[in-house]
Design a protein around this motif. Structure first.
Motif, short mmCIF file in Angstrom:
data_model
loop_
_atom_site.label_atom_id
_atom_site.label_comp_id
_atom_site.label_asym_id
_atom_site.label_seq_id
_atom_site.Cartn_x
_atom_site.Cartn_y
_atom_site.Cartn_z
N LEU A 131 0.83 -1.21 0.00
CA LEU A 131 0.00 0.00 0.00
C LEU A 131 0.86 1.25 0.00
CD1 LEU A 131 -2.80 -1.02 2.55
CD2 LEU A 131 -2.98 -0.90 0.06
N ARG A 141 -6.55 4.31 -5.53
CA ARG A 141 -7.15 3.23 -4.76
C ARG A 141 -6.45 1.91 -5.09
NH1 ARG A 141 -13.18 1.70 -6.50
NH2 ARG A 141 -12.73 0.31 -8.23
N SER A 157 -7.12 -7.35 5.16
CA SER A 157 -7.77 -6.25 4.44
C SER A 157 -8.57 -5.39 5.39
CB SER A 157 -8.68 -6.81 3.34
OG SER A 157 -7.93 -7.46 2.34
N GLY A 161 -8.48 -1.06 6.91
CA GLY A 161 -9.61 -0.19 6.61
C GLY A 161 -10.18 -0.37 5.22
N SER A 162 -9.79 -1.43 4.52
CA SER A 162 -10.38 -1.70 3.21
C SER A 162 -11.85 -2.04 3.37
CB SER A 162 -9.65 -2.86 2.53
OG SER A 162 -8.30 -2.56 2.31
N ILE A 184 -9.36 0.05 -0.93
CA ILE A 184 -8.96 1.11 -0.02
C ILE A 184 -8.48 2.30 -0.85
CG2 ILE A 184 -6.62 0.17 0.23
CD1 ILE A 184 -6.67 1.27 3.12
N THR A 185 -8.92 3.49 -0.49
CA THR A 185 -8.53 4.69 -1.21
C THR A 185 -7.35 5.36 -0.53
OG1 THR A 185 -9.99 6.13 0.06
CG2 THR A 185 -10.94 5.05 -1.89
N GLN A 188 -8.46 6.86 2.76
CA GLN A 188 -8.68 5.85 3.79
C GLN A 188 -7.36 5.30 4.31
OE1 GLN A 188 -11.10 3.33 1.35
NE2 GLN A 188 -13.03 4.01 2.27
N SER A 189 -6.41 5.15 3.41
CA SER A 189 -5.10 4.64 3.81
C SER A 189 -4.37 5.65 4.70
CB SER A 189 -4.25 4.33 2.58
OG SER A 189 -2.99 3.85 2.95
N GLN A 192 -4.89 5.26 8.21
CA GLN A 192 -4.38 4.03 8.80
C GLN A 192 -2.86 3.97 8.62
OE1 GLN A 192 -6.35 1.71 10.30
NE2 GLN A 192 -8.26 2.77 9.87
#
Length: 222
Positions: A131, A141, A157, A161-162, A184-185, A188-189, A192
């Motif tokens: 990621l 994403r 996953s 947060g996927s 996951i965008t 969002q990543s 995390q």
């Protein structure tokens, strides 16, 4: 390697180093796969490359790496990284792939860990590394998949947060398999963030991903 700059790409996590393997490292990776990746009664891959004798499985790994290298194009690439732990032992393989990445800004991940290295958190760190690299390249994403019965993969996953992105039905050796997809965008990543991850050698190989320097996002050094 002058004409294959991907060999300069290295990702480090708290316990692992991931890089494109040379022949010696690839041989160790193939041998590890031959010793087992998952319980023999389980089906976890759409292509049953883990089926066969240890020698056959090992050669499947070699062929897959050679094919990915030979078929590499800037608009259709498959990056196969070998993960090595602090003790210098090969523990598994982390993949990152994309089609028309410069346009879609979407990448896909996949991984496997040698069975004797399971339950040590390596899979989580390998996903974190993938990621980190994907978003450093400018992905918007990242997609990952797992069979319905592969709880550990699905848990990884969820840990990042996927979110669920649908279920596909496929046949593997005549058996119906439900494949769960997760996405996951970038935003969002970012929520995390995984500490202790860094990327080296990215600038040297950015053209391999069809990304000019003005569009390549540098990975943060942590």
């Amino acid at each position: 390697m002058r004409h294959w700059p991907l060999t300069q790409l290295t990702i480090t996590t708290p316990d692992l180093v991931l890089r494109v393997p040379d022949d010696q490292l690839l041989d160790k990776l193939a041998h590890l796969a031959g010793q087992g990746v998952h319980p023999p009664e389980m089906t976890v891959f759409a292509q049953p490359w883990t089926t066969g004798t240890p020698e056959e499985v090992a050669r499947n790994v070699l062929r897959n790496h050679w094919w990915a290298r030979a078929d590499w194009r800037g608009d259709n690439w498959r990056l196969h990284l070998t993960a090595v732990n602090r003790d210098g032992h090969v523990v598994g393989q982390q993949n990152l792939s994309a089609r028309d990445f410069a346009t879609t800004r979407e990448a896909r991940t996949g991984f496997w860990v040698g069975r004797r290295h399971h339950n040590r958190g390596y899979g989580t760190q390998m996903r974190a590394a993938a990621l980190h690299l994907a978003f450093a390249l400018g992905a918007e994403r990242v997609i990952s998949t797992a069979f319905a019965h592969n709880g550990p993969s699905r848990a990884i996953s969820a840990k990042f947060g996927s979110v669920p992105n649908g279920i596909r039905r496929i046949a593997v050796d005549g058996q119906l398999i439900h494949v769960h997809e997760f996405v996951i965008t970038r935003d969002q990543s970012a929520a995390q963030v995984q500490p202790g991850i860094s990327v080296q050698g990215l600038d040297a190989c950015r053209t391999m991903f069809d990304l000019p320097s003005s569009r390549c996002v540098r990975a943060p050094v942590t």
